[in-house]
Every structure is written in structure tokens, then in C-alpha cells.
Design a protein around this motif. Sequence first.
Motif, PDB file in Angstrom:
ATOM      1  N   PHE A   4       0.748  -1.173  -0.068  1.00 43.90           N
ATOM      2  CA  PHE A   4       0.061   0.045  -0.150  1.00 43.90           C
ATOM      3  C   PHE A   4       0.902   1.363   0.068  1.00 43.90           C
ATOM      4  N   ASP A   5       1.876   1.226   0.889  1.00 44.04           N
ATOM      5  CA  ASP A   5       2.789   2.615   1.036  1.00 44.04           C
ATOM      6  C   ASP A   5       4.041   2.262   1.119  1.00 44.04           C
ATOM      7  N   LEU A   6       5.099   3.187   0.707  1.00 44.82           N
ATOM      8  CA  LEU A   6       6.555   3.182   0.932  1.00 44.82           C
ATOM      9  C   LEU A   6       6.727   4.592   1.444  1.00 44.82           C
ATOM     10  N   VAL A   7       7.330   4.739   2.538  1.00 42.25           N
ATOM     11  CA  VAL A   7       7.995   6.092   2.918  1.00 42.25           C
ATOM     12  C   VAL A   7       9.279   5.983   3.407  1.00 42.25           C
ATOM     13  N   TYR A   8      10.004   7.227   3.025  1.00 44.81           N
ATOM     14  CA  TYR A   8      11.143   7.258   3.432  1.00 44.81           C
ATOM     15  C   TYR A   8      11.423   8.197   4.612  1.00 44.81           C
ATOM     16  N   LEU A   9      12.287   8.236   5.677  1.00 43.31           N
ATOM     17  CA  LEU A   9      12.463   9.089   6.671  1.00 43.31           C
ATOM     18  C   LEU A   9      13.570   9.795   6.246  1.00 43.31           C
ATOM     19  N   GLU A  10      13.907  11.037   6.990  1.00 35.42           N
ATOM     20  CA  GLU A  10      14.971  11.749   6.675  1.00 35.42           C
ATOM     21  C   GLU A  10      16.144  11.256   7.539  1.00 35.42           C
ATOM     22  N   ASP A  11      17.306  11.297   6.999  1.00 33.59           N
ATOM     23  CA  ASP A  11      18.752  10.683   7.756  1.00 33.59           C
ATOM     24  C   ASP A  11      18.826  11.500   9.016  1.00 33.59           C
ATOM     25  N   GLN A  12      18.672  12.619   9.293  1.00 30.68           N
ATOM     26  CA  GLN A  12      19.251  13.294  10.407  1.00 30.68           C
ATOM     27  C   GLN A  12      18.177  13.080  11.478  1.00 30.68           C
ATOM     28  N   HIS A  13      17.008  12.649  11.210  1.00 27.50           N
ATOM     29  CA  HIS A  13      16.120  12.337  12.303  1.00 27.50           C
ATOM     30  C   HIS A  13      16.154  10.627  12.730  1.00 27.50           C
TER      31      HIS A  13
END
Length: 100
Positions: A78-87
Motif C-alpha cells: 500500500f505505502d512506501l515512505v522514506y524518513l530523513e537521515d538526520q532524524h
Amino acid sequence: MSQYYETNQTKSNLPDHDLVMRGRRTLEITGVKQVESFDNEEFLLETVMGFLAIKGQNLQMKNLDVDKGVVSIKGKIFDLVYLEDQHGEKAKGFFSKLFR
């Protein structure tokens, strides 16, 4: 969008990171450092380009090659989400709470 490619091109020592999805039923991911958590509805992976959260239905890990950093997942995606590296650590906690 080109800024992301330019930034990542300078980091030539990183392994490749690719996503190949076939028919929204199978997903092959390269450049995986670690599988943080997974169940039949979500996967949280640490990749060379940050954390990647995958949501779906009836998700199963088909293949895991730790040496090569390859993960294969099957199920309805359903969903693919990337998170920021710095967090990194905060994001991991956020997604583990979000996907419970």
C-alpha cells in the motif's frame, strides 16, 4: 528532484539502493543495512539512504541476504515512505509507534 541525485552521487562509497516493484505484489530492495521490524502489515528497514517504511497486507519476507543487503517482500503493498537521515532515532521511534 535532481538535487537528491546530485547529493547521492558524491557518496560513491555507499552501496546501490534500488527498489523494484512488480505488480504491487513483490518488492525487491537493495542497499538494506538492517531489518528493524516486520510483520504481515508493515516492514521498517534501515537502508543506505535512510529508513524505509513499507505498509501493506499479507506481507511476507521472501528473501533476506544480509551480506548483499537484499530484501524481497511479497504481499499487497500500500505505502512506501522514506524518513530523513538526520532524524534517524526519532524516526524509528515514531514509526514503531505509528505502525503498532
